[in-house]
Write a protein that holds these residues in place. Structure first.
Motif, PDB file in Angstrom:
ATOM      1  N   GLU A  84      52.248  15.976  43.155  1.00 13.50           N
ATOM      2  CA  GLU A  84      51.438  16.703  44.129  1.00 13.50           C
ATOM      3  C   GLU A  84      50.616  17.806  43.476  1.00 13.50           C
ATOM      4  OE1 GLU A  84      54.594  15.991  47.801  1.00 13.50           O
ATOM      5  OE2 GLU A  84      54.032  18.052  47.251  1.00 13.50           O
ATOM      6  N   TRP A  85      49.343  17.822  43.794  1.00 12.57           N
ATOM      7  CA  TRP A  85      48.400  18.873  43.409  1.00 12.57           C
ATOM      8  C   TRP A  85      48.139  19.669  44.682  1.00 12.57           C
ATOM      9  CZ3 TRP A  85      42.720  17.289  41.920  1.00 12.57           C
ATOM     10  CH2 TRP A  85      41.973  18.441  41.599  1.00 12.57           C
ATOM     11  N   ARG A  86      48.637  20.868  44.752  1.00 10.93           N
ATOM     12  CA  ARG A  86      48.703  21.619  46.000  1.00 10.93           C
ATOM     13  C   ARG A  86      47.664  22.732  46.047  1.00 10.93           C
ATOM     14  NH1 ARG A  86      55.347  22.179  45.836  1.00 10.93           N
ATOM     15  NH2 ARG A  86      55.789  19.915  45.927  1.00 10.93           N
ATOM     16  N   ALA A  87      46.896  22.762  47.131  1.00 12.81           N
ATOM     17  CA  ALA A  87      45.799  23.720  47.289  1.00 12.81           C
ATOM     18  C   ALA A  87      46.282  25.013  47.933  1.00 12.81           C
ATOM     19  CB  ALA A  87      44.700  23.097  48.130  1.00 12.81           C
ATOM     20  N   ALA A  88      45.787  26.135  47.413  1.00 13.70           N
ATOM     21  CA  ALA A  88      46.110  27.444  47.975  1.00 13.70           C
ATOM     22  C   ALA A  88      44.892  28.152  48.539  1.00 13.70           C
ATOM     23  CB  ALA A  88      46.775  28.323  46.913  1.00 13.70           C
ATOM     24  N   GLY A  89      43.692  27.568  48.391  1.00 16.96           N
ATOM     25  CA  GLY A  89      42.485  28.172  48.947  1.00 16.96           C
ATOM     26  C   GLY A  89      42.021  29.388  48.162  1.00 16.96           C
ATOM     27  N   PRO A  90      41.193  30.249  48.774  1.00 21.00           N
ATOM     28  CA  PRO A  90      40.632  31.427  48.083  1.00 21.00           C
ATOM     29  C   PRO A  90      41.668  32.542  47.950  1.00 21.00           C
ATOM     30  CG  PRO A  90      39.856  31.367  50.335  1.00 21.00           C
ATOM     31  CD  PRO A  90      40.658  30.093  50.144  1.00 21.00           C
ATOM     32  N   THR A  91      42.629  32.336  47.074  1.00 20.24           N
ATOM     33  CA  THR A  91      43.712  33.315  46.928  1.00 20.24           C
ATOM     34  C   THR A  91      43.797  33.797  45.477  1.00 20.24           C
ATOM     35  OG1 THR A  91      45.267  31.462  46.687  1.00 20.24           O
ATOM     36  CG2 THR A  91      45.033  32.394  48.878  1.00 20.24           C
ATOM     37  N   SER A  92      44.828  33.391  44.774  1.00 15.40           N
ATOM     38  CA  SER A  92      45.052  33.892  43.417  1.00 15.40           C
ATOM     39  C   SER A  92      45.899  32.897  42.632  1.00 15.40           C
ATOM     40  CB  SER A  92      45.786  35.235  43.460  1.00 15.40           C
ATOM     41  OG  SER A  92      47.089  35.059  44.022  1.00 15.40           O
ATOM     42  N   ARG A  93      45.953  33.111  41.326  1.00 15.99           N
ATOM     43  CA  ARG A  93      46.816  32.275  40.483  1.00 15.99           C
ATOM     44  C   ARG A  93      48.274  32.424  40.914  1.00 15.99           C
ATOM     45  NH1 ARG A  93      47.165  31.841  33.871  1.00 15.99           N
ATOM     46  NH2 ARG A  93      49.401  31.448  33.748  1.00 15.99           N
TER      47      ARG A  93
END
Length: 334
Positions: free
Chosen positions: A277-286
């Protein structure tokens, strides 16, 4: 002919070294047989865009060996070649590893289908060690209009190269065109949609090979697709993804999934493939992207591979803790 122990050892070393640098020999359908794009208009989300967050090379070349393996000069040449090629073999990577992903938005402005005109967004940062390249211009059956140039950019920098492609629900014309084109024979409900998914994957593979991208895995992007919305029938939507998976596996590729738990559930319900799984966190941070590697963010029952976040107009990615040993199975080292 009698061979000395030294000659045999050098021959084996040279042959193994040469074989190790050859690419896998997968089935290569004729690019001219690729399914044509649907005429329907529309668009799809890309990694980082939702806010919710020829490949395979050819056959391995066989070295032409001298007739007299006891010839000192020939043995020396073989030994030197073996040492040289062994030095090129990819080594294990230490993590976490930072990279980026790009697709049609990074193409020069004005290219692509009307619903997805390219934007000229910035390419990955100099610190990126891998780049995942999108194969579509938004939805399925529409190719990334500058994929070959992006592959060349990654190759010139000697980066790890990967591939992803958006999955989308077919319109009526596309469904009619491909309903019977595939391995699913109508014995089960939604087999027509599985065949459409199968053809989506074959189209993507053809584009990847045309562009010279020998990635061993394709990440399947499952999220809302504006103008090509998923249907209200979650099982029907899941059938498209099942068809995609079957085609990639049939052609010798592994797959992973790009999504979030909520986006996946909204599109395909409880479908569980158990793949990385490649999981998206959106416009957040590392830090938040790494947080997505945790057990609270499982998408479809597979292991956490990468987290993605958006910053400064770029999609940035970081491998999940403990996933470093798998990286060379996801990407091709240029």
């Amino acid at each position: 002919m009698r061979r000395t122990p030294v000659a045999v050892a050098l021959l084996v070393a040279a042959t193994l070294a040469l074989a190790s640098c050859g690419s896998s020999d997968r089935l290569d359908p004729d690019p001219d047989d690729a399914p044509p794009p649907s005429s329907a208009g529309g668009a799809a989300g890309e990694p980082g865009g939702s806010g919710d967050p020829g490949t395979g090379g050819g056959p391995t070349s066989v070295p032409v060996l001298p007739d007299d393996l006891e010839d000192a000069a020939a043995l020396a040449d073989l030994a030197a070649l073996a040492e040289q090629e062994a030095g090129r073999a990819p080594r294990a990577l230490d993590g976490p590893i930072v990279g980026g992903d790009i697709s049609w938005p990074q193409c020069p402005r004005g290219m692509g289908i009307p619903e997805r005109r390219t934007l000229g967004l910035p390419m990955p940062l100099p610190t990126a060690r891998f780049v995942v390249m999108g194969l579509t211009n938004g939805p399925a059956f529409f190719p990334n209009p500058c994929l070959a140039e992006q592959v060349a950019w990654v190759r010139e920098r000697g980066l790890l190269a990967g591939a992803y492609a958006v999955a989308s629900y077919p319109d009526e014309r596309t469904l009619a065109a491909y309903a019977d084109e595939g391995p699913f024979d109508g014995g089960e409900e939604h087999d027509e949609l599985r065949n459409v998914g199968y053809q989506q994957a074959l189209f993507n593979i053809t584009e990847m090979r045309r562009a010279g991208l020998p990635a061993p895995m394709v990440w399947v992007d499952v999220e809302p697709v504006r103008d090509w919305e998923w249907s209200a029938d979650l099982e029907a939507n899941a059938a498209v993804v099942e068809g995609l998976q079957r085609a990639y596996l049939d052609q010798g590729y592994e797959i992973g999934i790009y999504s979030t738990p909520s986006l996946w559930a909204a599109a395909v319900g409880d479908l569980a493939l158990g793949v990385p799984e490649w999981r998206a966190a959106g416009p957040t941070s590392r830090a938040e992207a790494l947080e997505r590697c945790g057990a609270d963010w499982v998408v479809q029952g597979g292991p956490a591979a990468m987290g993605q976040w958006v910053q400064g107009g770029r999609d940035l990615n970081v491998t999940c803790p403990g996933a470093e040993a798998e990286v060379l199975g996801w990407f091709h080292p240029f």
